[in-house]
Design an enzyme around this catalytic site. Structure first.
Site, short mmCIF file in Angstrom:
data_model
loop_
_atom_site.label_atom_id
_atom_site.label_comp_id
_atom_site.label_asym_id
_atom_site.label_seq_id
_atom_site.Cartn_x
_atom_site.Cartn_y
_atom_site.Cartn_z
N ARG A 88 -40.32 89.01 21.96
CA ARG A 88 -39.17 89.30 21.12
C ARG A 88 -38.25 90.35 21.75
NH1 ARG A 88 -40.42 87.12 16.01
NH2 ARG A 88 -39.24 88.10 14.39
N ARG A 127 -36.12 79.54 1.88
CA ARG A 127 -37.48 79.30 2.39
C ARG A 127 -38.52 79.84 1.41
NH1 ARG A 127 -39.19 81.43 8.10
NH2 ARG A 127 -38.32 83.33 7.24
N ARG A 162 -40.83 85.51 1.06
CA ARG A 162 -41.31 86.62 1.87
C ARG A 162 -40.59 87.92 1.51
NH1 ARG A 162 -41.36 84.20 7.96
NH2 ARG A 162 -40.19 86.11 8.30
N ARG A 173 -32.25 91.38 10.20
CA ARG A 173 -33.08 90.63 11.17
C ARG A 173 -32.18 89.87 12.14
NH1 ARG A 173 -36.34 87.26 7.24
NH2 ARG A 173 -37.03 86.04 9.03
P1 AP5 Z 1 -38.94 78.34 9.93
O1 AP5 Z 1 -39.58 77.22 10.67
O2 AP5 Z 1 -39.79 79.17 9.02
O3 AP5 Z 1 -38.09 79.27 10.91
P2 AP5 Z 1 -38.52 80.35 11.97
O4 AP5 Z 1 -37.60 80.21 13.14
O5 AP5 Z 1 -39.99 80.27 12.24
O6 AP5 Z 1 -38.12 81.66 11.15
P3 AP5 Z 1 -38.86 83.02 10.85
O7 AP5 Z 1 -38.01 83.72 9.82
O8 AP5 Z 1 -40.31 82.83 10.53
O9 AP5 Z 1 -38.72 83.73 12.17
P4 AP5 Z 1 -38.64 85.21 12.33
O10 AP5 Z 1 -38.56 85.15 13.80
O11 AP5 Z 1 -37.63 86.04 11.69
O12 AP5 Z 1 -39.94 85.74 11.56
P5 AP5 Z 1 -41.37 86.11 12.07
O13 AP5 Z 1 -42.32 85.61 11.07
O14 AP5 Z 1 -41.55 85.70 13.50
O15 AP5 Z 1 -37.74 77.69 9.08
C1 AP5 Z 1 -36.94 78.49 8.23
C2 AP5 Z 1 -36.62 77.71 6.94
O16 AP5 Z 1 -35.79 76.60 7.26
C3 AP5 Z 1 -37.85 77.09 6.23
O17 AP5 Z 1 -37.63 77.11 4.85
C4 AP5 Z 1 -37.90 75.65 6.73
O18 AP5 Z 1 -38.50 74.80 5.77
C5 AP5 Z 1 -36.42 75.35 6.90
N1 AP5 Z 1 -36.18 74.44 8.00
C6 AP5 Z 1 -36.73 74.52 9.25
N2 AP5 Z 1 -36.28 73.50 10.01
C7 AP5 Z 1 -35.41 72.80 9.21
C8 AP5 Z 1 -34.61 71.65 9.41
N3 AP5 Z 1 -34.61 71.01 10.58
N4 AP5 Z 1 -33.83 71.21 8.40
C9 AP5 Z 1 -33.82 71.83 7.21
N5 AP5 Z 1 -34.58 72.91 6.94
C10 AP5 Z 1 -35.36 73.40 7.93
O19 AP5 Z 1 -41.29 87.69 12.07
C11 AP5 Z 1 -41.24 88.46 10.88
C12 AP5 Z 1 -41.24 89.94 11.23
O20 AP5 Z 1 -42.47 90.28 11.93
C13 AP5 Z 1 -40.14 90.43 12.17
O21 AP5 Z 1 -38.95 90.72 11.47
C14 AP5 Z 1 -40.80 91.67 12.78
O22 AP5 Z 1 -40.76 92.76 11.91
C15 AP5 Z 1 -42.23 91.24 12.94
N6 AP5 Z 1 -42.53 90.62 14.26
C16 AP5 Z 1 -42.97 89.35 14.46
N7 AP5 Z 1 -43.15 89.11 15.77
C17 AP5 Z 1 -42.79 90.25 16.41
C18 AP5 Z 1 -42.74 90.60 17.78
N8 AP5 Z 1 -43.08 89.77 18.77
N9 AP5 Z 1 -42.32 91.86 18.10
C19 AP5 Z 1 -41.98 92.76 17.13
N10 AP5 Z 1 -42.01 92.47 15.81
C20 AP5 Z 1 -42.41 91.22 15.46
#
Ligand code: AP5
Length: 215
Positions: A88, A127, A162, A173
């Site tokens: 990230r 979501r 969430r 974000r």
């Molecule tokens: P979804 O598939 O859930 O999207 P995503 O790209 O996985 O989105 P996230 O919000 O999970 O990613 P993020 O990177 O912010 O969160 P993360 O959990 O990694 O799809 C989104 C929505 O759209 C869903 O409702 C789905 O049904 C819908 N959808 C998907 N495809 C679709 C389509 N084609 N058509 C219609 N609808 C569709 O991180 C959360 C937090 O954790 C961060 O903010 C941070 O604090 C921490 N964190 C995580 N990883 C790290 C890291 N490596 N370093 C530091 N902090 C970190």
């Protein structure tokens, strides 16, 4: 397959990763899911991570690398892995490069899923996620609703919004993504590993990945 999935929050990384796991048994490794599981379980990691996550800030690189160094050496990663939400930051990407070299693992590619910001904002506000930390299935009240309102199709637990899905946290974000994570596209471009796929259909993204991999 051994892939990194890049893309803004809501680009569909988790959705695409879950579809790809069904192809060859590669495992989805989502640092967000791992951290949410730790928050729910009340572990030290969860306590440390929660404040950052709720605000929409990134968790410190050292915590994430500690998790990933162990996770990538687990047996189920031998078949393949889909890194969802990691790396990230540039320091995480550099540390991952070193770690993979040490473990003798070669990445196939880094896939950048490119989706317009207005689509992303709408997706994140609608979501819903299974609250069971062992399941964490993803739904969308507009595009992918569960069969029974509020109940996970897969495990029967409640589906919830969430904590980082308030308008304020989503905006933060997306800004954090632009500042800290978007530069990773250039990092992987420089290594000849980047493939950018523009599209709002997860099926189209999965098909493009399969074509690139020749499967
Ligand atoms: P979804 O598939 O859930 O999207 P995503 O790209 O996985 O989105 P996230 O919000 O999970 O990613 P993020 O990177 O912010 O969160 P993360 O959990 O990694 O799809 C989104 C929505 O759209 C869903 O409702 C789905 O049904 C819908 N959808 C998907 N495809 C679709 C389509 N084609 N058509 C219609 N609808 C569709 O991180 C959360 C937090 O954790 C961060 O903010 C941070 O604090 C921490 N964190 C995580 N990883 C790290 C890291 N490596 N370093 C530091 N902090 C970190």
């Amino acid at each position: 397959m051994k892939l990194i999935l890049l893309g803004a929050p809501g680009a569909g990384k988790g959705t695409v990763a879950k579809m790809l796991t069904r192809i060859d048994g590669s495992v989805q490794i989502s640092t967000g899911d791992i951290l949410r599981g730790a928050v729910q379980a009340g572990t030290d990691l969860g306590t440390e991570a929660q404040g950052y996550m709720d605000r929409g800030d990134l968790v410190p690189d050292s915590l994430i690398m500690g998790i990933m160094e162990k996770r990538l050496q687990e047996d189920d990663c031998k078949t393949g892995f889909l890194l969802d939400g990691f790396p990230r930051t540039i320091p995480q990407a550099e540390a991952l490069t070193e770690l993979l070299e040490k473990l003798g693992i070669k990445l196939d590619m880094a896939v950048n899923i490119d989706v317009p910001r207005d689509v992303i904002f709408d997706r994140l506000c609608t979501r819903r996620t299974c609250e069971n930390s062992d399941c964490q299935a993803i739904y969308n009240i507009k595009s992918m609703p569960p069969k029974k309102e509020g109940v996970c199709d897969k495990c029967g637990s409640a589906i919830v919004q969430r904590a980082d899905e308030t308008e304020k946290a989503i905006g933060h974000r997306l800004d954090t993504y632009n500042e800290k994570t978007a530069p990773l596209a250039g990092f992987y471009q420089g290594k000849g590993l980047l493939r950018t796929i523009t599209g709002t259909s997860s099926e189209v993204v999965v098909d493009a990945i399969k074509k690139e991999l020749g499967i």
